[in-house]
Design a protein around this motif. Structure first.
Motif, PDB file in Angstrom:
ATOM      1  N   SER A  66       0.787  -1.235   0.000  1.00 53.30           N
ATOM      2  CA  SER A  66       0.000   0.000   0.000  1.00 53.30           C
ATOM      3  C   SER A  66       0.822   1.290   0.000  1.00 53.30           C
ATOM      4  CB  SER A  66      -0.944  -0.006   1.207  1.00 53.30           C
ATOM      5  OG  SER A  66      -0.210  -0.283   2.380  1.00 53.30           O
ATOM      6  N   SER A  67       2.092   1.236   0.409  1.00 51.17           N
ATOM      7  CA  SER A  67       2.932   2.447   0.396  1.00 51.17           C
ATOM      8  C   SER A  67       4.398   2.067   0.569  1.00 51.17           C
ATOM      9  CB  SER A  67       2.535   3.406   1.527  1.00 51.17           C
ATOM     10  OG  SER A  67       2.935   2.880   2.777  1.00 51.17           O
ATOM     11  N   GLY A  68       5.268   3.038   0.324  1.00 44.61           N
ATOM     12  CA  GLY A  68       6.698   2.827   0.558  1.00 44.61           C
ATOM     13  C   GLY A  68       6.977   2.659   2.040  1.00 44.61           C
ATOM     14  N   THR A  69       6.264   3.406   2.869  1.00 45.40           N
ATOM     15  CA  THR A  69       6.453   3.313   4.320  1.00 45.40           C
ATOM     16  C   THR A  69       6.129   1.903   4.798  1.00 45.40           C
ATOM     17  OG1 THR A  69       5.771   5.626   4.471  1.00 45.40           O
ATOM     18  CG2 THR A  69       5.748   4.368   6.518  1.00 45.40           C
ATOM     19  N   THR A  70       4.987   1.373   4.359  1.00 43.11           N
ATOM     20  CA  THR A  70       4.594   0.012   4.755  1.00 43.11           C
ATOM     21  C   THR A  70       5.611  -0.998   4.239  1.00 43.11           C
ATOM     22  OG1 THR A  70       2.411   0.802   4.169  1.00 43.11           O
ATOM     23  CG2 THR A  70       2.553  -1.462   4.867  1.00 43.11           C
ATOM     24  N   CYS A  92      19.689  12.515   6.385  1.00 43.49           N
ATOM     25  CA  CYS A  92      18.999  13.306   5.359  1.00 43.49           C
ATOM     26  C   CYS A  92      18.097  12.383   4.547  1.00 43.49           C
ATOM     27  CB  CYS A  92      20.038  13.968   4.459  1.00 43.49           C
ATOM     28  SG  CYS A  92      19.302  15.006   3.202  1.00 43.49           S
ATOM     29  N   THR A  93      16.849  12.278   4.958  1.00 40.87           N
ATOM     30  CA  THR A  93      15.870  11.458   4.234  1.00 40.87           C
ATOM     31  C   THR A  93      14.480  11.827   4.728  1.00 40.87           C
ATOM     32  OG1 THR A  93      15.142   9.203   3.691  1.00 40.87           O
ATOM     33  CG2 THR A  93      16.048   9.519   5.891  1.00 40.87           C
ATOM     34  N   PHE A  94      13.461  11.364   3.997  1.00 42.71           N
ATOM     35  CA  PHE A  94      12.091  11.534   4.468  1.00 42.71           C
ATOM     36  C   PHE A  94      11.929  10.695   5.745  1.00 42.71           C
ATOM     37  CE2 PHE A  94       7.462  10.414   4.210  1.00 42.71           C
ATOM     38  CZ  PHE A  94       6.990  11.698   4.410  1.00 42.71           C
ATOM     39  N   GLU A 164      17.550  -1.269   0.934  1.00 44.51           N
ATOM     40  CA  GLU A 164      17.663  -0.021   0.163  1.00 44.51           C
ATOM     41  C   GLU A 164      16.329   0.716   0.162  1.00 44.51           C
ATOM     42  OE1 GLU A 164      19.523  -0.473  -3.857  1.00 44.51           O
ATOM     43  OE2 GLU A 164      19.746  -2.531  -3.181  1.00 44.51           O
ATOM     44  N   ASP A 165      16.380   1.997   0.497  1.00 41.17           N
ATOM     45  CA  ASP A 165      15.197   2.837   0.355  1.00 41.17           C
ATOM     46  C   ASP A 165      15.302   3.506  -1.021  1.00 41.17           C
ATOM     47  OD1 ASP A 165      13.341   4.871   0.296  1.00 41.17           O
ATOM     48  OD2 ASP A 165      13.523   5.356   2.422  1.00 41.17           O
ATOM     49  N   ALA A 166      14.590   2.911  -1.985  1.00 40.20           N
ATOM     50  CA  ALA A 166      14.626   3.415  -3.367  1.00 40.20           C
ATOM     51  C   ALA A 166      13.328   4.146  -3.701  1.00 40.20           C
ATOM     52  CB  ALA A 166      14.890   2.269  -4.333  1.00 40.20           C
ATOM     53  N   ALA A 167      12.732   4.799  -2.680  1.00 41.41           N
ATOM     54  CA  ALA A 167      11.490   5.547  -2.933  1.00 41.41           C
ATOM     55  C   ALA A 167      11.718   6.633  -3.980  1.00 41.41           C
ATOM     56  CB  ALA A 167      10.979   6.165  -1.628  1.00 41.41           C
ATOM     57  N   GLN A 168      12.961   7.143  -4.077  1.00 42.61           N
ATOM     58  CA  GLN A 168      13.227   8.268  -4.976  1.00 42.61           C
ATOM     59  C   GLN A 168      14.016   7.847  -6.222  1.00 42.61           C
ATOM     60  OE1 GLN A 168      14.620  11.743  -2.892  1.00 42.61           O
ATOM     61  NE2 GLN A 168      12.953  11.677  -1.430  1.00 42.61           N
ATOM     62  N   THR A 169      13.954   6.593  -6.574  1.00 39.69           N
ATOM     63  CA  THR A 169      14.566   6.160  -7.829  1.00 39.69           C
ATOM     64  C   THR A 169      13.893   4.877  -8.313  1.00 39.69           C
ATOM     65  OG1 THR A 169      16.588   5.477  -8.958  1.00 39.69           O
ATOM     66  CG2 THR A 169      16.414   4.878  -6.654  1.00 39.69           C
ATOM     67  N   LEU A 188      10.337   0.397  -2.888  1.00 37.36           N
ATOM     68  CA  LEU A 188       9.952   1.424  -3.867  1.00 37.36           C
ATOM     69  C   LEU A 188       8.684   2.118  -3.368  1.00 37.36           C
ATOM     70  CD1 LEU A 188      10.234  -0.840  -7.053  1.00 37.36           C
ATOM     71  CD2 LEU A 188      11.862   0.921  -6.406  1.00 37.36           C
ATOM     72  N   SER A 189       8.490   3.352  -3.813  1.00 31.40           N
ATOM     73  CA  SER A 189       7.250   4.064  -3.479  1.00 31.40           C
ATOM     74  C   SER A 189       6.548   4.472  -4.771  1.00 31.40           C
ATOM     75  CB  SER A 189       7.566   5.330  -2.671  1.00 31.40           C
ATOM     76  OG  SER A 189       6.415   6.174  -2.628  1.00 31.40           O
ATOM     77  N   PHE A 190       5.224   4.324  -4.768  1.00 31.31           N
ATOM     78  CA  PHE A 190       4.422   4.750  -5.917  1.00 31.31           C
ATOM     79  C   PHE A 190       3.501   5.916  -5.526  1.00 31.31           C
ATOM     80  CE2 PHE A 190       4.768  -0.042  -6.675  1.00 31.31           C
ATOM     81  CZ  PHE A 190       5.963   0.091  -7.382  1.00 31.31           C
ATOM     82  N   ALA A 193       3.893  11.762  -6.097  1.00 34.21           N
ATOM     83  CA  ALA A 193       4.990  12.606  -6.584  1.00 34.21           C
ATOM     84  C   ALA A 193       6.131  11.791  -7.186  1.00 34.21           C
ATOM     85  CB  ALA A 193       5.536  13.444  -5.425  1.00 34.21           C
ATOM     86  N   LYS A 194       6.082  10.476  -7.064  1.00 38.52           N
ATOM     87  CA  LYS A 194       7.236   9.655  -7.418  1.00 38.52           C
ATOM     88  C   LYS A 194       7.343   9.415  -8.932  1.00 38.52           C
ATOM     89  CE  LYS A 194       8.638   9.132  -3.177  1.00 38.52           C
ATOM     90  NZ  LYS A 194       7.679   9.958  -2.454  1.00 38.52           N
ATOM     91  N   LEU A 195       8.443   8.750  -9.327  1.00 39.14           N
ATOM     92  CA  LEU A 195       8.708   8.551 -10.758  1.00 39.14           C
ATOM     93  C   LEU A 195       7.721   7.570 -11.390  1.00 39.14           C
ATOM     94  CD1 LEU A 195      12.609   8.447 -10.552  1.00 39.14           C
ATOM     95  CD2 LEU A 195      11.192  10.322 -11.413  1.00 39.14           C
TER      96      LEU A 195
END
Ligand SMILES: Cc1ncc(COP(=O)(O)O)c(C=O)c1O
Length: 398
Positions: A66-70, A92-94, A164-169, A188-190, A193-195
């Motif tokens: 359901s999310s990158g956080t989960t 330095c991260t969310f 790896e936190d690849a929410a931003q790639t 990964l995060s969808f 705002a993500k890619l």
């Protein structure tokens, strides 16, 4: 020419195209998911199709959630991280990179960053390892790949799991190794705002089949996919992705590579347009070992001529935004947020480089790179702002 911040004419008046991109393909994908009648991640839906795409791309077991956080929480639990453990997280991260660690009962330990790439400094991380450290979370911030070679070597020396936190790639790579293909787990995060936006959503990629099975059970209330009985093998939660989100993500996978090429070209055009301005170093450049940068955000540093006079990144962000180039400041170190700042377990070491990055850097979102006028207009706006340094200081003092 007076700064737009002080009432002058802005460099750009036309708003940038919004993100996520809304088009016929995304609408068709959504309608197809609707018309399929398969509205649940339980076999044959867009959610399973997305997992199949991820498995082909990364060569790993993929679980869409359901999310990158989960996904971060599930990865930690599936790899056995829990109460009493410590996990190394770049400062330095969310906040989710750290909050997911807290959610599973462990303690996130902030690690300072390499100021050249804004990603975790593995030397600092190694010095922070204790007998309780179980895992390390390299974050590929703004699409800059973290040093995966040094991180995996460090993890091997200290028997740590690498998540790896690849929410931003999606496809950044370090020395030829694509993110998500060489460590224990990747998230990964969808988020919109993500890619690869789906509204909300995320995925985890796991190397180990047992861990993947645990994560899949945990995400489905503890029972096997497809089961409609009450055979809950583990205490889990409902972290299933919405099939509508999965359908939108899949539609974006088809344009991702084309958009990456556009971002890459425009980033180089901006770098060229900025040569000589502020004595160089304004743009955060890809590390020489980074074989692919995803340009999730363009990071721009204040020049020393302005930081020495006390100009803060929030002033640069306001000035750029007023010029028609939307900008925001970088994440402050997460351990300074109200949720963490009084926690003595977490606030164990200062992270001055992360604090300095937050005070001196602004981020411009990836979709701006898709606009043909972005490089020239951003260079003009920055030239105007930097040469009017004294005005910025006056504005800041108001
Ligand atoms: C680096 C990083 N990690 C984790 C997350 C959390 O992802 P989500 O918003 O999908 O929960 C984000 C999202 O903003 C992020 O930027």
């Amino acid at each position: 020419m007076p700064l737009a911040l002080l009432g002058g004419p802005p460099t750009r008046t036309r708003p940038f195209a919004p993100w996520p991109s809304v088009n016929t393909a995304t609408r068709k994908a959504l309608v197809a998911a609707h018309d399929s009648g398969m509205w649940w991640q339980n076999g044959g839906s867009a959610a399973e199709e997305l997992e199949a795409w991820l498995e082909t791309e990364f060569g790993r077991r993929a679980i869409a959630v359901s999310s990158g956080t989960t996904a971060l929480e599930l990865a930690l639990v599936a790899l056995g991280v829990g109460r009493g453990d410590e996990v190394l997280v770049p400062a330095c991260t969310f906040v989710s990179s750290a909050a997911a660690v807290s959610a599973c009962g462990a303690v996130p330990i902030p690690v300072d960053i390499d100021p050249a790439t804004f990603t975790l400094d593995t030397g600092v991380a190694e010095a922070a390892v204790t007998s309780r450290t179980r895992a390390i979370i390299p974050v590929h911030l703004a699409g800059h790949p973290a040093d995966l070679a040094a991180t995996t070597a460090l993890a091997r020396r200290h028997h740590l799991a690498v998540i790896e936190d690849a929410a931003q790639t999606v496809a950044a790579s370090w020395a030829g190794t694509r993110v998500g293909t060489a460590t224990d787990a990747t998230v990964l995060s969808f988020q919109a705002a993500k890619l690869l936006p789906g509204g909300d959503g995320g995925a985890l990629l796991l190397r180990d089949e047992q861990a993947a099975r645990r994560a899949e059970l945990l995400a489905n209330c503890g029972r096997p996919r497809g089961s409609s009985t009450y055979d809950h093998e583990l205490l889990g939660t409902n972290a299933r992705i919405s099939v509508f989100a999965a359908a939108l993500v899949l539609a974006h996978t088809r344009t991702y590579e084309h958009m990456w090429r556009a971002r890459e070209g425009q980033w180089h055009a901006l770098a060229k347009a900025l040569v000589g301005l502020g004595n160089g170093g304004l743009l955060a450049e890809p590390h020489p070992e980074a074989t692919r940068h995803d340009h999730y955000a363009v990071l721009v540093r204040l020049p020393a001529s302005l930081t020495e006079r006390g100009v803060h990144a929030s002033t640069l962000a306001a000035a750029l935004t007023a010029e028609g180039i939307p900008a925001r400041t970088l994440f402050p170190p997460w351990q300074t947020a109200p949720a963490y700042r009084d926690d003595p377990q977490v606030n164990v070491v200062p992270t001055p480089r992360a604090a300095e990055a937050a005070a001196t850097t602004v981020a411009l979102s990836h979709q701006l790179l898709l606009d043909p006028y972005f490089p020239t207009q951003t260079a003009s706006a920055l030239t105007k702002i930097i040469t009017a340094g004294g005005d910025l200081i006056s504005w800041q003092q108001i």
